[in-house]
Design an enzyme around this catalytic site. Structure first.
Site, short mmCIF file in Angstrom:
data_model
loop_
_atom_site.label_atom_id
_atom_site.label_comp_id
_atom_site.label_asym_id
_atom_site.label_seq_id
_atom_site.Cartn_x
_atom_site.Cartn_y
_atom_site.Cartn_z
N HIS A 17 -50.84 -69.08 -21.57
CA HIS A 17 -51.80 -68.78 -22.62
C HIS A 17 -51.18 -67.66 -23.45
CE1 HIS A 17 -54.87 -71.35 -20.97
NE2 HIS A 17 -54.83 -70.74 -19.80
N THR A 18 -50.50 -68.02 -24.54
CA THR A 18 -49.77 -67.01 -25.31
C THR A 18 -50.70 -66.01 -25.98
OG1 THR A 18 -49.75 -68.52 -27.21
CG2 THR A 18 -47.85 -68.57 -25.74
N CYS A 19 -51.93 -66.40 -26.23
CA CYS A 19 -52.87 -65.48 -26.87
C CYS A 19 -53.17 -64.28 -25.98
CB CYS A 19 -54.17 -66.19 -27.21
SG CYS A 19 -53.96 -67.55 -28.39
N PHE A 20 -53.09 -64.51 -24.66
CA PHE A 20 -53.46 -63.46 -23.72
C PHE A 20 -52.29 -63.04 -22.82
CE2 PHE A 20 -57.07 -66.32 -24.48
CZ PHE A 20 -57.92 -65.45 -25.15
#
Length: 860
Positions: A826-829
């Site tokens: 999860h690149t956003c997090f």
């Protein structure tokens, strides 16, 4: 030689009259030891010494063990002269010290207490004690001879607790009556006039033809400059003694001095204490070598710093000039002492929700005085010409809106000094030495930002950004950007409710991966033309045909893909410098100005949305963005080969320079097709040869052409787009050009040990789980390129955040038991989902496949 010998003899007569020869059986009536010389002032003794010299009177031999002149008059004054009005009066009964053979050693605290009570009784019309290098060395020698230091303790207590005493101490111009005699006597000591002798005796001159100025000794003394070498030698001699002998007395004296300083600064009465006096006192106090250790650090130094909070801008400016001049050799020790004080207070203080570091008055006071030191450091460095300041030619009216004017706090001290941090390319000390990491670690930037945006009277470190590390300042910029995004989101909501519009609270970009440049630039151009304020909204990117919610990770990938395409040589908007491995504007590009404007918008959006870009601009670009033109020194990084060639030209001193270099004021360069183009740096440049007289002008014009004039159209458009996003941001106030590069490009400290130490675990994993230990073993064995791919896979960017990988909070979470599935993220997090593979080899195989084939297949 005759003059020097005469001066020496007069000095011996003078000290014979004032101090005596030391022989208690002396029969010489002109010797103080005989007891027949009573109540004589220093000026009277000076006049008498000249008379005795002219008569060749008896001169005593100095006794090796000096004793008091009489038992009743056992005190030796440290002051050699008094005001003219007092010259006929008796010696002041308040003296500094008694000879060590007549006084038992007293405690330092008692001595200081007596000294303080004495000092407070002095006025401008009374005798004020002061120190010179010679007097201090004499006292030290005398005390060391008899191993009793009461005289030294009392002297230091009196002088260093009194403003008037310090302002008279350690002056450049000798202030003894002997030197005054030499000025008056002009070499012939036996033909002094009556008026001269009377003036030395302190009498008021009643003859109209007298050549003696009526100005008092006090006025003359105030015009004398501080003798820095003498002051430092005196401190060196003093602190060669064991500190415990005099430290307590001097610490207490400095605490008293700080109290008087604060009172003077609050009342601001120039009749009692001038600005120059305060500057000299602070210089002498801050020159104390032990100020950053022991009781000085814990007691005296904090008191002095608290007093400096009341300094006016004019006094701060004078102090900055003084430290940048003769005092610059001590700048590093001053800075180290201030850092010691700030760090000590940060470590010892217990901060809580009702007491932040911004409320610690010693820390804030030390930071305030460090600002004076910061500008002194700039003044002591190499300042650039004001000609390099960018002209305000960035008119944004043609873009359909009027930008908000920047409302940034005005640094009154910088304005008073007439300087800017950009004026100095090479400061006396590196700017990085002003960072205080312990302080930066405890500053809660949300609270600091609230102080910065709120009450101007509340302290905020954002107004003193030099002391904060770039990583901490980035948080301040982040809060500013986020609050502006929330404000735009709220405004959109209110418009939708009140006006019935359908305004998006976000800046949405819907792009196709195959046409990312065309889609992105067209969308941004529409926003810039129709409603530029939307650029201040939070960016949300959608890739057409792909699922995913942009919480930051999709935007990171978007920026990376855009940068890769924009700087592709096929677009020919930028050129690549092989020597420096940097990218620069193509001066012969066929792209329109609007294209460069949109590139500036992209760069601004990356900063605004806290995204790190993979760009390689030379430092001169960031200096130009901050308001400085490019110059010859910028060529060193932009094109090292050219820089070295021009440097050789400047350093060549022979007369055959025209034959050796064969250079005219016409220069050549190539366009995108390789065609050779020519440019005359001046009229008829091809006919003007570079010689010894005009070589500096040639270098200046050549650098200006390469870095400014040849790319003026492209850079102005780029700058417009950049400012459309960051115009209201405190970016320029918080960051220097090299820090802006860190902000945009990230850190070059690629240390995966830091990343391992900062990583957190979830789903049952810990740092001791076998699969986790296997993971880090595999990662540390990766090549640099594979490590970058892992960062790209996990976070959406292969760049290291400002402050290093320790600032990247990555999470490794368990994603089920052993299986053939690849790791996901999860690149956003910054979350890596890792199945619990049974073997290290299987982990390595799956991880390498994931990072090598991840691009464009649906990272969340």
């Amino acid at each position: 030689m005759k003059r020097a010998a005469a001066k020496k003899l007069i000095e011996r007569y003078f000290y014979q009259l004032t101090d005596g020869c030391g022989n208690p059986q002396c029969q010489n009536k002109f010797c103080a030891s005989s007891g027949e010389v009573n109540n004589i002032t220093p000026n009277q003794a000076a006049a008498k010494a000249i008379e005795l010299f002219s008569k060749e009177a008896q001169l005593c031999e100095r006794h090796p063990t000096k004793m008091a002149r009489t038992q009743e008059d056992s005190v030796i004054s440290i002051l050699p002269e008094t005001n003219n009005e007092e010259s006929n009066s008796s010696v002041d009964t308040t003296q500094l010290a008694v000879p060590c053979n007549e006084m038992a050693l007293t405690s330092s605290s008692e001595s200081t207490s007596k000294a303080n009570s004495t000092v407070t009784s002095f006025t401008d019309d009374e005798t004020v004690p002061y120190l010179t290098e010679e007097k201090l060395l004499e006292i030290i020698d005398e005390c060391e001879t008899c191993k009793q230091y009461s005289k030294l303790i009392r002297t230091l207590g009196q002088v260093f607790s009194n403003i008037s005493s310090l302002t008279r101490s350690f002056r450049q111009t000798p202030s003894t009556p002997i030197d005054a005699m030499l000025d008056i006597a002009t070499g012939d000591f036996m033909t002094l006039k009556k008026e001269d002798v009377r003036s030395l005796e302190g009498e008021k001159d009643k003859d109209e033809d007298s050549c003696v100025d009526a100005t008092s000794c006090e006025g003359v003394r105030k015009r004398m400059e501080l003798d820095y070498p003498s002051l430092r030698r005196s401190y060196a001699a003093l602190f060669n003694l064991p500190n415990n002998i005099f430290e307590s007395a001097m610490v207490n004296a400095l605490v008293s001095l700080a109290g008087y300083l604060q009172m003077e600064l609050q009342t601001r009465n120039p009749k009692t204490c001038s600005e120059d006096d305060i500057v000299d006192v602070l210089i002498m106090a801050f020159e104390i070598p032990a100020l950053g250790s022991g009781d000085f650090l814990e007691t005296a130094f904090p008191a002095l710093c608290r007093a400096t909070k009341w300094l006016t801008v004019d006094i701060q400016a004078k102090l900055a000039y003084a430290w940048a001049g003769p005092g610059c050799s001590s700048l590093r020790s001053f800075l180290e002492n201030l850092h010691q004080l700030v760090t000590l207070r940060v470590i010892l203080s217990q901060f809580h929700p009702d007491f932040f570091v911004q409320d610690e008055n010693v820390v804030t006071a030390a930071t305030s005085i460090m600002r004076v030191l910061y500008y002194s450091n700039i003044l002591a460095g190499a300042l650039e010409s004001p000609e390099l300041n960018q002209d305000d030619e960035t008119d944004l009216s043609n873009l359909g809106r009027k930008l908000h004017q920047k409302v940034l706090p005005v640094d009154e001290l910088a304005a008073q000094l007439g300087i800017n941090v950009l004026d100095c390319r090479k400061p006396f000390l590196p700017f990085s030495e002003f960072y205080n990491e312990p302080l930066s670690d405890v500053v809660e930037m949300d609270k600091d930002f609230a102080n910065y945006k709120g009450d101007i009277h509340k302290f905020s470190f954002m107004r003193y950004p030099f002391i904060l590390t770039p990583a901490t300042k980035t948080l301040g910029l982040y809060y500013d950007n986020r609050i502006r995004m929330f404000s735009e989101r709220r405004n959109s909501f209110l418009q939708n409710v009140s006006l019935g519009t359908n305004t998006s609270p976000y800046l949405r970009l819907r792009v196709r991966r195959e046409h990312i440049i065309d889609d992105a630039l067209v969308a941004l151009e529409m926003v810039a033309l129709e409603n530029p304020i939307d650029l201040k909204k939070q960016l949300v990117v959608e890739f057409e045909g792909e699922q995913g919610i942009d919480e930051g990770g999709v935007s990171k990938e978007f920026f990376q893909l855009v940068v890769e395409e924009i700087f592709n040589p096929d677009y020919a908007m930028f050129t690549f410098q092989n020597d420096s491995q940097t990218t620069w504007f193509n001066p012969t590009s066929f792209e329109t100005e609007s294209q460069f404007t949109l590139i500036g918008v992209v760069l601004g959006l990356a900063i605004y949305n806290n995204v790190i870009l993979s760009v390689n601009f030379p430092m001169v670009l960031y200096r130009k963005l901050m308001g400085k033109k490019g110059s010859f020194e910028d060529l060193a990084e932009w094109n090292p080969t050219l820089y070295n060639s021009l440097k050789q030209l400047l350093e060549y001193t022979e007369d055959d320079i025209e034959d050796v270099f064969m250079q005219t004021f016409r220069v050549s360069y190539q366009d995108v097709f390789g065609t050779l183009l020519h440019h005359d740096l001046m009229e008829n440049g091809d006919q003007t040869a570079v010689n010894q007289n005009n070589k500096r002008e040639f270098v200046k014009l050549y650098a200006d052409f390469l870095l400014n004039k040849s790319v003026e159209k492209q850079f102005k458009a780029f700058y417009k787009g950049f400012q459309m996003v960051v115009d209201e941001s405190p970016l320029e106030m918080l960051f220097r050009p090299e820090e802006v590069e860190l902000l945009i490009c990230g850190s070059k400290n690629f240390d995966f040990i830091e990343l391992e130490n900062a990583t957190e675990y979830d789903g049952g994993y810990t740092n001791s789980t076998l699969i986790v230990r296997h993971f880090w073993s595999v990662v540390h064995a990766f090549s640099s390129e594979e490590q970058r791919k892992l960062l790209q896979f996990t976070t959406g960017s292969d760049r290291v955040p400002i402050g290093g990988l320790s600032k990247l909070k990555m999470v490794i979470a368990r994603n089920g038991p052993d299986s053939d599935r690849l790791p996901t993220a999860h690149t956003c997090f910054n979350v890596l989902l890792l199945p619990e593979y049974l073997t290290k080899e299987k982990l390595k195989d799956r991880l390498i496949k994931a990072i090598n084939y991840s691009k464009g297949f649906g990272m969340l």
